[in-house]
Enzyme design. Structure first.
Site, PDB file in Angstrom:
ATOM      1  N   SER A  87      58.189  80.159  42.565  1.00 11.74           N
ATOM      2  CA  SER A  87      57.241  79.330  43.079  1.00 11.74           C
ATOM      3  C   SER A  87      55.909  80.330  42.887  1.00 11.74           C
ATOM      4  O   SER A  87      54.878  79.776  43.349  1.00 11.74           O
ATOM      5  CB  SER A  87      57.534  78.831  44.484  1.00 11.74           C
ATOM      6  OG  SER A  87      57.736  79.570  45.258  1.00 11.74           O
ATOM      7  N   LYS A 114      49.496  84.383  48.496  1.00 15.29           N
ATOM      8  CA  LYS A 114      50.107  83.184  48.311  1.00 15.29           C
ATOM      9  C   LYS A 114      49.770  82.096  49.246  1.00 15.29           C
ATOM     10  O   LYS A 114      49.701  82.520  50.505  1.00 15.29           O
ATOM     11  CB  LYS A 114      51.749  83.123  48.270  1.00 15.29           C
ATOM     12  CG  LYS A 114      52.388  82.023  47.853  1.00 15.29           C
ATOM     13  CD  LYS A 114      53.953  82.289  47.500  1.00 15.29           C
ATOM     14  CE  LYS A 114      54.727  81.061  47.229  1.00 15.29           C
ATOM     15  NZ  LYS A 114      56.187  81.355  46.986  1.00 15.29           N
ATOM     16  N   SER A 124      61.650  83.229  43.811  1.00 15.19           N
ATOM     17  CA  SER A 124      60.302  82.973  43.515  1.00 15.19           C
ATOM     18  C   SER A 124      59.257  83.999  43.416  1.00 15.19           C
ATOM     19  O   SER A 124      58.153  83.825  43.050  1.00 15.19           O
ATOM     20  CB  SER A 124      60.183  82.090  44.665  1.00 15.19           C
ATOM     21  OG  SER A 124      60.479  80.799  44.562  1.00 15.19           O
TER      22      SER A 124
END
Length: 492
Positions: free
Chosen positions: A157, A82, A181
């Protein structure tokens, strides 16, 4: 096995192919990059690629195998990282314009652990800007599309991390979870997603959103892969003051234990109203399956869960307001041009550099922390947070694991909630309490709805009880036999 098929398999199957010399780690990495080239223009899972590093790492794995040396369980297995987790000498942007040209000068602790295990990092995965969002529509670079249906959101996210794994653009991934997320994208993309106990995994080198809630965790195709990746990233870190000073167990050790006598509590407030009929049916089927395996089912009430959305969005935005104050154009990142004064530079840099959702949360948090409102909002939210934790403590005195849907519905259409932030926030209703309480929680896929979109089930356990959580998840995964390969196979 054809290498195009192999890239959609679990790390265990890929490792067997590597050890049997049916494929090399370099060939596996190259095949994943070919998949990225073939499908990522449609999906948007990556902000940047790190091919030189990945191939160099894969070569080291191949050298060890050729010499007959032992390799780590995930060595040579392609991973998506990420884009809010630092990788030295590569961009770390948090999908924000304000960090568009930022190159990390150091590795996050989890990144160092990936490197020491010779895990090739394929690239930096797209995300909602500064991890603020539930749909991955808030990225400053591009929207991420769900590999199961390109018109649907992948969840946020960590949507890029999940989409990459679902589409065969990585085998495993790391995301961060502040209020769901990791689990929400895993649910929408038909994957396993695990948020560990707060402090189980170091946050050093993770760009902070809400420091008392954020936690790095794995997104994978199988429960065993999640346990293997958790083995890699867990452990005490002196660089993180919130890191637990405790030796982590081997999370794969008890996966196959039977569930006779295990008490599973289904959360009354989350398993009744507001669910789509298909999600409700999937939850009931899971409960029936657990009962057949010898588990004891107990109805559990978490009465304060109705306040959790309000508590979360006060605490999270207040901490975000404080954490994002450092992005002002002075030392690093984007700086506005054509400014007359220092104050003008601050204002224009932040106005131009942050997206709408980030600005919205900064303003909410600043208001909650402001003089005259701190006690009424932030202090009250923290008091309620403690009561939410008390609810969980009471529940775990009666059961081993809690069960609920991960989300009341499956993935929604891109653009359908953009103009309604409150509706978007409510998608987190089942996930945010785990972050408020600091407990481990995970999503596992349990089926598809009538439109072909994955349905996720959430399991939660008491602090530091990931081993039991993974065991309960593994046994259901065995029973459900979810087909993880479907979306990527339709894209190649």
């Amino acid at each position: 096995m054809d290498i195009r098929e192999l890239i959609t398999k679990s790390s265990k199957e890929q490792r067997e192919a590597l050890l049997n010399k049916e494929v090399s780690a370099v060939e596996l990495a190259e095949a994943v990059y070919s998949q990225v080239e073939a499908v990522d223009e449609k999906i948007g899972a990556y902000n940047s690629l790190t091919k030189d590093y990945a191939i160099e790492t894969a070569k080291k794995v191949d050298e060890k195998i050729q010499k007959g040396e032992e390799i780590a369980p995930l060595a040579g297995i392609p991973l998506a990282l990420k884009d809010n987790i630092n990788l030295k000498s590569y961009p770390t942007t948090a999908s924000s314009k304000i960090l568009a040209n930022f190159v990390s000068p150091y590795d996050a602790t989890v990144t160092q652990k990936l490197k020491s295990n010779l895990i090739p990092i394929i690239g930096k995965a797209n995300m909602d800007e500064f991890a603020m969002g539930s749909s991955n529509e808030n990225s400053a670079t591009k929207i991420v599309h769900n590999p199961w249906n390109l018109n649907k959101v992948p969840g946020g996210s960590s949507g890029g991390s999940a989409a990459a794994v679902a589409a065969g653009e990585a085998t495993v991934a790391l995301g961060s979870d502040t209020g769901g997320s990791i689990r929400l994208p895993a649910s929408y993309c038909g994957l396993v997603g695990l948020k560990p106990t707060y402090g189980r995994v170091s946050r050093y080198g993770l760009i902070a959103f809400a420091s008392s809630l954020d936690q790095i965790g794995p997104i994978t195709r199988t429960v065993e892969d999640a346990a293997l990746l958790l083995n890699v990233i867990s452990g005490h870190d002196e660089k993180d003051s919130t890191s637990l000073n405790q030796v982590a167990p081997d999370f794969t050790k008890d996966l196959r234990n039977d569930l006779k006598g295990v008490k599973i509590g289904y959360v009354k407030e989350l398993c009744s109203e507001g669910l789509t009929p298909e999600v409700s049916s999937a939850i009931q089927n899971a409960l029936n399956t657990y009962k057949e395996m010898g588990a004891e089912l107990v109805e559990i009430s978490l009465p304060l869960i109705k306040y959790s959305i309000a508590v979360y969005y006060v605490v999270a935005t207040a901490e975000a307001s404080s954490n994002l104050a450092r992005f002002d154009g002075v030392k690093y990142g984007y700086r506005a041009k054509d400014v007359d004064t220092l104050y003008d530079m601050y204002v224009k840099t932040r106005a131009q550099g942050f997206g709408d959702e980030v600005k919205r949360r900064i303003m909410l948090g600043t208001y909650a922390l402001s003089s005259g409102y701190y006690d009424a909002y932030y202090k009250k939210a923290q008091q309620l947070r403690r009561l939410v934790k008390n609810d969980f403590d009471n529940a775990f005195s009666k059961v081993d694991v809690l069960l609920s849907p991960t989300c009341p519905h499956t993935a929604f259409d891109i653009g359908s909630k953009v103009e309604d932030p409150l509706s978007m926030y409510l998608t987190d209703i089942a996930t945010i309490t785990a972050n408020l309480a600091g407990i481990p929680a995970m999503n596992i896929p349990v089926g598809l709805d009538s439109t072909g979109m994955p349905i996720g089930l959430q399991l939660q356990a008491n602090c530091l009880n990931e081993t039991k959580l993974l065991n309960v998840a593994f046994k259901l995964e065995e029973a459900v036999q979810f087909n993880y390969s479907t979306p990527s196979m339709t894209l190649v």
